[in-house]
Design a protein around this motif. Structure first.
Motif, PDB file in Angstrom:
ATOM      1  N   MET A   1       0.806  -1.210  -0.029  1.00  0.00           N
ATOM      2  CA  MET A   1       0.036   0.098  -0.072  1.00  0.00           C
ATOM      3  C   MET A   1       0.942   1.105  -0.020  1.00  0.00           C
ATOM      4  O   MET A   1       1.816   1.230   0.754  1.00  0.00           O
ATOM      5  N   HIS A   2       0.406   2.155  -0.841  1.00  0.00           N
ATOM      6  CA  HIS A   2       1.121   3.457  -0.844  1.00  0.00           C
ATOM      7  C   HIS A   2       1.277   4.004   0.497  1.00  0.00           C
ATOM      8  O   HIS A   2       0.414   4.697   1.022  1.00  0.00           O
ATOM      9  N   THR A   3       2.320   4.253   1.043  1.00  0.00           N
ATOM     10  CA  THR A   3       2.689   5.044   2.521  1.00  0.00           C
ATOM     11  C   THR A   3       2.491   6.387   2.592  1.00  0.00           C
ATOM     12  O   THR A   3       1.833   7.000   3.107  1.00  0.00           O
ATOM     13  N   GLU A   4       2.896   7.081   1.295  1.00  0.00           N
ATOM     14  CA  GLU A   4       2.736   8.531   1.152  1.00  0.00           C
ATOM     15  C   GLU A   4       1.118   8.780   1.128  1.00  0.00           C
ATOM     16  O   GLU A   4       0.962   9.906   1.437  1.00  0.00           O
ATOM     17  N   LEU A   5       0.464   7.931   0.210  1.00  0.00           N
ATOM     18  CA  LEU A   5      -1.033   8.244   0.190  1.00  0.00           C
ATOM     19  C   LEU A   5      -1.679   8.055   1.551  1.00  0.00           C
ATOM     20  O   LEU A   5      -2.419   8.755   1.799  1.00  0.00           O
ATOM     21  N   LYS A   6      -1.215   7.096   2.494  1.00  0.00           N
ATOM     22  CA  LYS A   6      -1.790   6.926   3.699  1.00  0.00           C
ATOM     23  C   LYS A   6      -1.533   7.982   4.603  1.00  0.00           C
ATOM     24  O   LYS A   6      -2.436   8.546   5.209  1.00  0.00           O
ATOM     25  N   ARG A   7      -0.265   8.680   4.597  1.00  0.00           N
ATOM     26  CA  ARG A   7       0.176   9.623   5.242  1.00  0.00           C
ATOM     27  C   ARG A   7      -0.840  10.800   4.884  1.00  0.00           C
ATOM     28  O   ARG A   7      -1.390  11.573   5.859  1.00  0.00           O
ATOM     29  N   ARG A   8      -0.766  11.263   3.682  1.00  0.00           N
ATOM     30  CA  ARG A   8      -1.772  12.466   3.286  1.00  0.00           C
ATOM     31  C   ARG A   8      -3.149  12.141   3.673  1.00  0.00           C
ATOM     32  O   ARG A   8      -3.805  13.017   4.277  1.00  0.00           O
ATOM     33  N   LEU A   9      -3.791  10.879   3.451  1.00  0.00           N
ATOM     34  CA  LEU A   9      -5.108  10.564   3.974  1.00  0.00           C
ATOM     35  C   LEU A   9      -5.209  10.977   5.553  1.00  0.00           C
ATOM     36  O   LEU A   9      -6.154  11.458   6.107  1.00  0.00           O
ATOM     37  N   ALA A  10      -4.175  10.467   6.169  1.00  0.00           N
ATOM     38  CA  ALA A  10      -4.246  10.613   7.857  1.00  0.00           C
ATOM     39  C   ALA A  10      -4.324  12.177   7.988  1.00  0.00           C
ATOM     40  O   ALA A  10      -4.987  12.207   9.004  1.00  0.00           O
ATOM     41  N   ARG A  11      -3.380  12.833   7.365  1.00  0.00           N
ATOM     42  CA  ARG A  11      -3.205  14.277   7.628  1.00  0.00           C
ATOM     43  C   ARG A  11      -4.888  14.949   7.458  1.00  0.00           C
ATOM     44  O   ARG A  11      -5.236  15.744   8.295  1.00  0.00           O
ATOM     45  N   ILE A  12      -5.239  14.721   6.449  1.00  0.00           N
ATOM     46  CA  ILE A  12      -6.723  15.124   5.926  1.00  0.00           C
ATOM     47  C   ILE A  12      -7.737  14.882   7.009  1.00  0.00           C
ATOM     48  O   ILE A  12      -8.692  15.439   7.535  1.00  0.00           O
ATOM     49  N   LEU A  13      -7.896  13.538   7.349  1.00  0.00           N
ATOM     50  CA  LEU A  13      -8.848  12.557   8.217  1.00  0.00           C
ATOM     51  C   LEU A  13      -8.620  13.694   9.618  1.00  0.00           C
ATOM     52  O   LEU A  13      -9.588  13.873  10.302  1.00  0.00           O
ATOM     53  N   VAL A  14      -7.245  13.534  10.180  1.00  0.00           N
ATOM     54  CA  VAL A  14      -7.176  14.018  11.206  1.00  0.00           C
ATOM     55  C   VAL A  14      -7.557  15.720  11.375  1.00  0.00           C
ATOM     56  O   VAL A  14      -8.118  16.308  12.407  1.00  0.00           O
ATOM     57  N   GLU A  15      -7.514  16.423  10.300  1.00  0.00           N
ATOM     58  CA  GLU A  15      -7.607  17.744  10.026  1.00  0.00           C
ATOM     59  C   GLU A  15      -9.127  18.219   9.893  1.00  0.00           C
ATOM     60  O   GLU A  15      -9.850  19.125  10.521  1.00  0.00           O
ATOM     61  N   ARG A  16      -9.782  17.167   9.368  1.00  0.00           N
ATOM     62  CA  ARG A  16     -11.445  17.428   9.056  1.00  0.00           C
ATOM     63  C   ARG A  16     -12.214  16.356   9.863  1.00  0.00           C
ATOM     64  O   ARG A  16     -13.281  16.838   9.675  1.00  0.00           O
ATOM     65  N   SER A  17     -11.985  15.330  10.006  1.00  0.00           N
ATOM     66  CA  SER A  17     -12.759  14.394  10.513  1.00  0.00           C
ATOM     67  C   SER A  17     -12.662  13.838  11.970  1.00  0.00           C
ATOM     68  O   SER A  17     -13.520  13.119  12.435  1.00  0.00           O
ATOM     69  N   TYR A  18     -11.347  14.124  12.308  1.00  0.00           N
ATOM     70  CA  TYR A  18     -11.233  13.559  13.768  1.00  0.00           C
ATOM     71  C   TYR A  18     -11.416  14.788  14.805  1.00  0.00           C
ATOM     72  O   TYR A  18     -10.814  15.662  14.730  1.00  0.00           O
ATOM     73  N   LYS A  19     -12.211  14.460  15.691  1.00  0.00           N
ATOM     74  CA  LYS A  19     -12.337  15.590  16.883  1.00  0.00           C
ATOM     75  C   LYS A  19     -12.305  14.797  18.116  1.00  0.00           C
ATOM     76  O   LYS A  19     -12.895  13.519  18.492  1.00  0.00           O
ATOM     77  N   GLU A  20     -11.555  15.355  19.212  1.00  0.00           N
ATOM     78  CA  GLU A  20     -11.232  14.819  20.549  1.00  0.00           C
ATOM     79  C   GLU A  20     -12.525  15.663  21.513  1.00  0.00           C
ATOM     80  O   GLU A  20     -12.629  16.795  21.050  1.00  0.00           O
ATOM     81  N   GLY A  21     -12.923  15.007  22.446  1.00  0.00           N
ATOM     82  CA  GLY A  21     -13.979  15.417  23.606  1.00  0.00           C
ATOM     83  C   GLY A  21     -14.609  14.536  24.188  1.00  0.00           C
ATOM     84  O   GLY A  21     -14.187  13.329  24.198  1.00  0.00           O
ATOM     85  N   SER A  22     -16.073  14.737  24.437  1.00  0.00           N
ATOM     86  CA  SER A  22     -17.020  13.789  24.870  1.00  0.00           C
ATOM     87  C   SER A  22     -17.993  13.491  24.023  1.00  0.00           C
ATOM     88  O   SER A  22     -18.750  14.545  23.609  1.00  0.00           O
ATOM     89  N   PHE A  23     -18.364  12.319  23.428  1.00  0.00           N
ATOM     90  CA  PHE A  23     -19.214  12.077  22.475  1.00  0.00           C
ATOM     91  C   PHE A  23     -20.071  10.664  22.578  1.00  0.00           C
ATOM     92  O   PHE A  23     -19.620   9.937  23.109  1.00  0.00           O
ATOM     93  N   LEU A  24     -21.342  11.016  22.233  1.00  0.00           N
ATOM     94  CA  LEU A  24     -22.157   9.718  22.179  1.00  0.00           C
ATOM     95  C   LEU A  24     -21.953   9.002  20.732  1.00  0.00           C
ATOM     96  O   LEU A  24     -22.446   9.747  20.018  1.00  0.00           O
TER      97      LEU A  24
END
Length: 192
Positions: A1-24
């Protein structure tokens, strides 16, 4: 699997889709983070990365002798995942058909749970796609509906495995889960 693509996707996911806090969560559980993959899956580059990485997983399975004719998943979360992967598969010269599983049967016409069946034959092998796996409940429902429609599930792939029992639940029902990331891997790739 393309490591560079995974890195780029991870950065976008953390920036746009990942939130820390308290969630149901949809599973009814409390969590110290929330992962809304749709934001990334509907982002142009995010969709392209997801389609390529899922395609890479499927290409590896095919290289090992697993026949795969289609990808599918539960609407609405899997809609952009299925679309991205089918488009990339066409671009790569190894087309996959797409399926979408409804939460409720259509109340008119063919009254079916699974859309896209006309592009496949009974018994065709399918990979089920999901954005996030927690307990595996909704994913199991999608798998069951796909199998009831006469298709064979050969793998289940997710962007994020929350490692909260979903993998084990799926395994008990005969489905092997492959994930692009666990939470720890997601955060590590995003930092690299």
């Amino acid at each position: 699997m393309h490591t560079e693509l995974k890195r780029r996707l991870a950065r976008i996911l953390v920036e746009r889709s990942y939130k820390e806090g308290s969630f149901l969560l949809a599973s009814g559980r409390q969590s110290d983070y929330y992962f809304d993959c749709r934001v990334t899956a509907l982002h142009a580059e995010g969709a392209w990365l997801i389609g390529n990485l899922f395609y890479d997983l499927i290409a590896q399975m095919r290289e090992q002798g697993t026949e795969i004719k289609a990808v599918g998943g539960m609407t609405m979360g899997a809609d952009p995942l299925v679309s991205a992967t089918t488009v990339i598969s066409w671009e790569k010269g190894a087309p996959l058909e797409g399926l979408l599983v409804r939460k409720e049967a259509k109340g008119h016409g063919t009254n079916q749970f699974v859309e896209g069946l006309a592009n496949l034959k009974q018994g065709d092998p399918v990979v089920v796609l999901e954005d996030v796996v927690t307990t595996g409940g909704s994913l199991l429902k999608a798998c069951q509906r796909i199998e009831l429609s006469g298709l064979k599930i050969v793998a289940v792939c997710t962007i994020l495995d929350r490692e909260e029992g979903g993998r084990e639940q799926l395994q008990e029902h005969g489905y092997a889960l492959q994930s692009l990331f666990t939470r720890k891997e997601l955060l590590e790739y995003a930092r690299d």
